[in-house]
Design a protein around this motif. Structure first.
Motif, PDB file in Angstrom:
ATOM      1  N   GLU A  77      59.627  43.164  63.147  1.00 22.32           N
ATOM      2  CA  GLU A  77      59.301  44.371  62.242  1.00 22.32           C
ATOM      3  C   GLU A  77      60.165  45.467  62.213  1.00 22.32           C
ATOM      4  O   GLU A  77      60.989  46.154  61.365  1.00 22.32           O
ATOM      5  CB  GLU A  77      58.014  44.802  62.066  1.00 22.32           C
ATOM      6  CG  GLU A  77      57.680  45.102  60.365  1.00 22.32           C
ATOM      7  CD  GLU A  77      56.132  45.523  60.274  1.00 22.32           C
ATOM      8  OE1 GLU A  77      55.727  46.483  59.817  1.00 22.32           O
ATOM      9  OE2 GLU A  77      55.549  44.653  60.498  1.00 22.32           O
ATOM     10  N   GLU A  78      60.434  46.028  63.676  1.00 24.19           N
ATOM     11  CA  GLU A  78      61.094  46.941  63.984  1.00 24.19           C
ATOM     12  C   GLU A  78      62.426  47.044  63.938  1.00 24.19           C
ATOM     13  O   GLU A  78      63.144  48.030  63.981  1.00 24.19           O
ATOM     14  CB  GLU A  78      60.606  47.736  65.375  1.00 24.19           C
ATOM     15  CG  GLU A  78      61.056  46.860  66.513  1.00 24.19           C
ATOM     16  CD  GLU A  78      59.991  45.656  66.918  1.00 24.19           C
ATOM     17  OE1 GLU A  78      59.212  45.385  66.099  1.00 24.19           O
ATOM     18  OE2 GLU A  78      59.960  45.399  68.285  1.00 24.19           O
ATOM     19  N   TRP A  80      66.399  46.006  62.774  1.00 24.04           N
ATOM     20  CA  TRP A  80      67.178  46.207  61.639  1.00 24.04           C
ATOM     21  C   TRP A  80      68.173  45.303  61.233  1.00 24.04           C
ATOM     22  O   TRP A  80      68.754  44.752  62.079  1.00 24.04           O
ATOM     23  CB  TRP A  80      67.953  47.506  61.640  1.00 24.04           C
ATOM     24  CG  TRP A  80      67.230  48.838  61.337  1.00 24.04           C
ATOM     25  CD1 TRP A  80      66.135  49.326  62.032  1.00 24.04           C
ATOM     26  CD2 TRP A  80      67.229  49.708  60.169  1.00 24.04           C
ATOM     27  NE1 TRP A  80      65.465  50.365  61.439  1.00 24.04           N
ATOM     28  CE2 TRP A  80      66.076  50.677  60.318  1.00 24.04           C
ATOM     29  CE3 TRP A  80      67.842  49.569  59.138  1.00 24.04           C
ATOM     30  CZ2 TRP A  80      65.969  51.479  58.995  1.00 24.04           C
ATOM     31  CZ3 TRP A  80      67.981  50.429  57.998  1.00 24.04           C
ATOM     32  CH2 TRP A  80      66.886  51.464  58.099  1.00 24.04           C
ATOM     33  N   ARG A  94      63.051  39.082  55.133  1.00 25.58           N
ATOM     34  CA  ARG A  94      62.501  40.288  55.512  1.00 25.58           C
ATOM     35  C   ARG A  94      61.485  40.940  54.732  1.00 25.58           C
ATOM     36  O   ARG A  94      61.102  42.209  54.773  1.00 25.58           O
ATOM     37  CB  ARG A  94      63.806  41.215  55.448  1.00 25.58           C
ATOM     38  CG  ARG A  94      64.741  41.516  56.504  1.00 25.58           C
ATOM     39  CD  ARG A  94      64.457  41.942  58.019  1.00 25.58           C
ATOM     40  NE  ARG A  94      63.983  43.114  58.473  1.00 25.58           N
ATOM     41  CZ  ARG A  94      63.244  43.397  59.649  1.00 25.58           C
ATOM     42  NH1 ARG A  94      62.879  41.998  60.161  1.00 25.58           N
ATOM     43  NH2 ARG A  94      63.072  44.567  60.260  1.00 25.58           N
ATOM     44  N   GLU A 100      62.349  42.801  43.405  1.00 20.69           N
ATOM     45  CA  GLU A 100      62.935  44.107  43.846  1.00 20.69           C
ATOM     46  C   GLU A 100      64.337  43.873  43.837  1.00 20.69           C
ATOM     47  O   GLU A 100      65.125  44.795  43.789  1.00 20.69           O
ATOM     48  CB  GLU A 100      62.371  44.464  45.128  1.00 20.69           C
ATOM     49  CG  GLU A 100      62.763  45.967  45.588  1.00 20.69           C
ATOM     50  CD  GLU A 100      61.908  46.411  46.989  1.00 20.69           C
ATOM     51  OE1 GLU A 100      60.670  46.229  46.733  1.00 20.69           O
ATOM     52  OE2 GLU A 100      62.654  46.382  48.062  1.00 20.69           O
ATOM     53  N   LEU A 112      66.026  50.564  43.851  1.00 21.82           N
ATOM     54  CA  LEU A 112      65.915  51.283  45.038  1.00 21.82           C
ATOM     55  C   LEU A 112      67.410  52.366  45.138  1.00 21.82           C
ATOM     56  O   LEU A 112      67.539  53.246  45.443  1.00 21.82           O
ATOM     57  CB  LEU A 112      65.675  50.780  46.461  1.00 21.82           C
ATOM     58  CG  LEU A 112      64.491  50.009  46.485  1.00 21.82           C
ATOM     59  CD1 LEU A 112      64.241  49.350  47.960  1.00 21.82           C
ATOM     60  CD2 LEU A 112      63.179  50.847  46.157  1.00 21.82           C
ATOM     61  N   SER A 124      67.406  48.860  51.758  1.00 27.47           N
ATOM     62  CA  SER A 124      65.934  49.384  51.840  1.00 27.47           C
ATOM     63  C   SER A 124      65.625  49.942  53.396  1.00 27.47           C
ATOM     64  O   SER A 124      65.587  49.204  54.239  1.00 27.47           O
ATOM     65  CB  SER A 124      64.733  48.233  51.468  1.00 27.47           C
ATOM     66  OG  SER A 124      63.528  48.851  51.780  1.00 27.47           O
ATOM     67  N   ARG A 125      65.344  51.204  53.385  1.00 23.41           N
ATOM     68  CA  ARG A 125      65.057  51.969  54.279  1.00 23.41           C
ATOM     69  C   ARG A 125      63.537  51.441  55.065  1.00 23.41           C
ATOM     70  O   ARG A 125      63.565  51.140  56.228  1.00 23.41           O
ATOM     71  CB  ARG A 125      64.841  53.559  54.485  1.00 23.41           C
ATOM     72  CG  ARG A 125      64.513  54.020  55.624  1.00 23.41           C
ATOM     73  CD  ARG A 125      64.590  55.611  55.155  1.00 23.41           C
ATOM     74  NE  ARG A 125      65.830  56.434  54.816  1.00 23.41           N
ATOM     75  CZ  ARG A 125      66.409  57.089  55.788  1.00 23.41           C
ATOM     76  NH1 ARG A 125      65.924  57.278  56.798  1.00 23.41           N
ATOM     77  NH2 ARG A 125      67.608  57.681  55.231  1.00 23.41           N
ATOM     78  N   GLN A 126      62.783  51.355  54.006  1.00 24.21           N
ATOM     79  CA  GLN A 126      61.317  50.957  54.495  1.00 24.21           C
ATOM     80  C   GLN A 126      61.297  49.547  55.093  1.00 24.21           C
ATOM     81  O   GLN A 126      60.799  49.264  55.955  1.00 24.21           O
ATOM     82  CB  GLN A 126      60.613  50.873  52.970  1.00 24.21           C
ATOM     83  CG  GLN A 126      59.010  50.398  53.335  1.00 24.21           C
ATOM     84  CD  GLN A 126      58.506  49.763  52.032  1.00 24.21           C
ATOM     85  OE1 GLN A 126      59.099  49.917  50.945  1.00 24.21           O
ATOM     86  NE2 GLN A 126      57.472  49.060  52.359  1.00 24.21           N
ATOM     87  N   ARG A 127      62.136  48.485  54.781  1.00 24.81           N
ATOM     88  CA  ARG A 127      62.089  47.168  54.926  1.00 24.81           C
ATOM     89  C   ARG A 127      63.472  46.997  56.471  1.00 24.81           C
ATOM     90  O   ARG A 127      63.679  46.032  56.709  1.00 24.81           O
ATOM     91  CB  ARG A 127      62.426  46.220  53.907  1.00 24.81           C
ATOM     92  CG  ARG A 127      61.588  46.051  52.851  1.00 24.81           C
ATOM     93  CD  ARG A 127      61.898  45.127  51.797  1.00 24.81           C
ATOM     94  NE  ARG A 127      61.088  45.364  50.730  1.00 24.81           N
ATOM     95  CZ  ARG A 127      59.699  45.174  50.498  1.00 24.81           C
ATOM     96  NH1 ARG A 127      59.025  44.783  51.551  1.00 24.81           N
ATOM     97  NH2 ARG A 127      58.963  45.588  49.347  1.00 24.81           N
ATOM     98  N   HIS A 128      63.769  48.133  56.632  1.00 24.96           N
ATOM     99  CA  HIS A 128      64.911  48.144  57.515  1.00 24.96           C
ATOM    100  C   HIS A 128      65.881  47.202  57.315  1.00 24.96           C
ATOM    101  O   HIS A 128      66.316  46.438  58.214  1.00 24.96           O
ATOM    102  CB  HIS A 128      64.038  47.789  59.078  1.00 24.96           C
ATOM    103  CG  HIS A 128      63.333  48.672  59.571  1.00 24.96           C
ATOM    104  ND1 HIS A 128      62.970  48.954  60.928  1.00 24.96           N
ATOM    105  CD2 HIS A 128      62.576  49.884  59.083  1.00 24.96           C
ATOM    106  CE1 HIS A 128      62.216  49.739  61.112  1.00 24.96           C
ATOM    107  NE2 HIS A 128      62.115  50.300  60.025  1.00 24.96           N
ATOM    108  N   GLU A 157      64.503  48.750  68.734  1.00 21.23           N
ATOM    109  CA  GLU A 157      65.407  48.009  67.757  1.00 21.23           C
ATOM    110  C   GLU A 157      66.543  47.190  68.309  1.00 21.23           C
ATOM    111  O   GLU A 157      67.016  47.594  69.283  1.00 21.23           O
ATOM    112  CB  GLU A 157      65.753  48.774  66.327  1.00 21.23           C
ATOM    113  CG  GLU A 157      64.934  50.001  65.802  1.00 21.23           C
ATOM    114  CD  GLU A 157      65.011  51.264  66.405  1.00 21.23           C
ATOM    115  OE1 GLU A 157      65.213  51.339  67.650  1.00 21.23           O
ATOM    116  OE2 GLU A 157      64.922  52.096  65.698  1.00 21.23           O
TER     117      GLU A 157
END
Ligand SMILES: Cc1ncc(C[n+]2csc(CCOP(=O)(O)OP(=O)(O)O)c2C)c(N)n1
Length: 365
Positions: A77-78, A80, A94, A100, A112, A124-128, A157
């Motif tokens: 998750e962390e 990118w 991801r 979306e 977005l 998407s920043r939220q989803r890296h 990361e």
């Protein structure tokens, strides 16, 4: 490991030779397969929507789903992702809902990026997931810059970036590979060598025998893997991600593959590729191959396959209907997000636009 040897797990009959123990459990193997099929069906629907004038441009990953999905599956998750325009499966992997991604493709108010990016250039920043950069090769330099910053900040990361063989001739590739090698950055480069950059064939792209060998000059490992073999892709990328996470530096992964379709919806591949060549690669379809492997292990069968495809088709149709129902972003949003404090001339222009739109309201079209 060598930069010229092709790493494979699946044999010619698509079962795995005896000593292989998959690094994924049965449920994960099935999840990988389902995701690849989802990607195939989604991409096919986007080509249909383009023909109906509902999507302006799309680049299908048909034939390269193993690379996109199996590679993205190795990330935590962390981490990118710095994608390009041909890895929809990596976005789904991801966690991006189809609705979306469709909002981005249609440029609706739910997008977005507010309809300001080229279709397929999701971020998407939220989803890296970094916003996709259109100039070929640029994303490589961005990924490396991000990995360098992560290193300086001592963040956890790992960065994975996708690009095609054509990108390896761009300065972003050289700059990125060089800096990544110098600073031993936590980055994994996944090159989809699908043999062509639009109409430019591999032998006119580079004088090197392989893409993987280029890593040597930058001081790290290059690996060449069969990009139609989902298990091999997964294992090779997983090892590269683990190495990066442990401070072992970058890896260049060359996935040898083929795009079954044209470069994008604005290209006619029959002008530069022979039908027999495309046909030969279709026999190595990554989904068919992986499906045969799963069946040989007793994990899958035709009935489950048909049911999966039916469910996915219906989910895709629902997602398209939902995404298409959303209105476009408000025109006034054109003025947002560039200036914190809008300068006077733009304030005036925004007011003019608002007045104009108010005047149009209620008028018959
Ligand atoms: C700097 C730059 N030159 C040209 C283009 C037009 N263009 C877009 S994709 C593409 C081909 C890229 O091929 P490749 O990197 O092999 O990836 P593939 O599309 O085959 O997956 C080109 C030439 C561009 N976007 N940017």
């Amino acid at each position: 490991m060598s930069e010229t040897e092709l790493i494979r797990v699946l044999g010619d009959d698509d079962t795995s030779p005896a000593p292989y123990h998959p690094s994924l459990d049965d449920e994960s193997l099935l999840a990988l397969y389902r995701r690849m099929v989802q990607t195939r069906l989604f991409d096919a629907e986007m080509i249909r929507l383009h023909r109906q004038g509902r999507v302006s441009i799309y680049s299908s990953s048909e034939g390269e789903e193993a690379l996109a999905v199996a590679a993205a599956m190795t990330l935590s998750e962390e981490d990118w992702l710095f994608p390009d325009y041909r890895v929809s499966g990596a976005l789904f992997e991801r966690g991006v809902p189809m609705e979306e991604f469709l909002a981005q493709l249609f440029g609706t108010s739910k997008d977005l990026s507010k309809g300001r990016q080229i279709p397929t250039h999701y971020g998407s920043r939220q989803r890296h997931i970094a916003s996709i950069s259109s100039p070929v090769g640029n994303g490589i330099a961005h990924a490396v810059g991000f990995a360098w910053a992560a290193r300086i900040k001592k963040g956890p990361e790992v960065v994975l970036t996708f690009f095609g063989d054509g990108a390896t001739s761009e300065e972003g590739f050289h700059t990125g590979m060089n800096i990544a090698g110098v600073h031993k950055l936590p980055v994994v480069f996944v090159c989809r060598n699908n043999q062509y950059a639009i109409s430019v064939p591999f032998n006119l792209q580079t004088g090197s025998d392989t893409i993987a060998v280029k890593a040597k000059a930058y001081g790290f490992d290059g690996v060449r893997v069969d990009g139609t073999d989902a298990l091999a892709v997964h294992d090779v990328v997983r090892e590269a991600v683990e190495r990066a996470r442990k401070g072992g530096g970058p890896t260049l992964v060359e996935g040898v593959s083929y795009r079954h379709g044209a470069h994008s919806t604005s290209d006619d591949d029959t002008r530069y590729r022979k039908a027999a060549e495309a046909e030969a690669w279709r026999k190595r379809d990554p989904i068919d191959r992986f499906g045969r492997y799963l069946k040989s292990r007793g994990l899958w069968d035709d009935a489950r396959d048909a049911a999966l495809r039916e469910t996915l088709e219906s989910r895709i149709q629902t997602a398209v209907a939902e995404a298409e129902a959303a209105p476009p972003p408000p025109l006034e949003s054109l003025f947002d997000d560039v200036y914190d404090d809008l300068p006077w001339h733009l304030r005036e222009q925004r007011q003019d636009l608002t007045d104009h739109l108010r005047g149009l309201k209620g008028r018959k079209p």
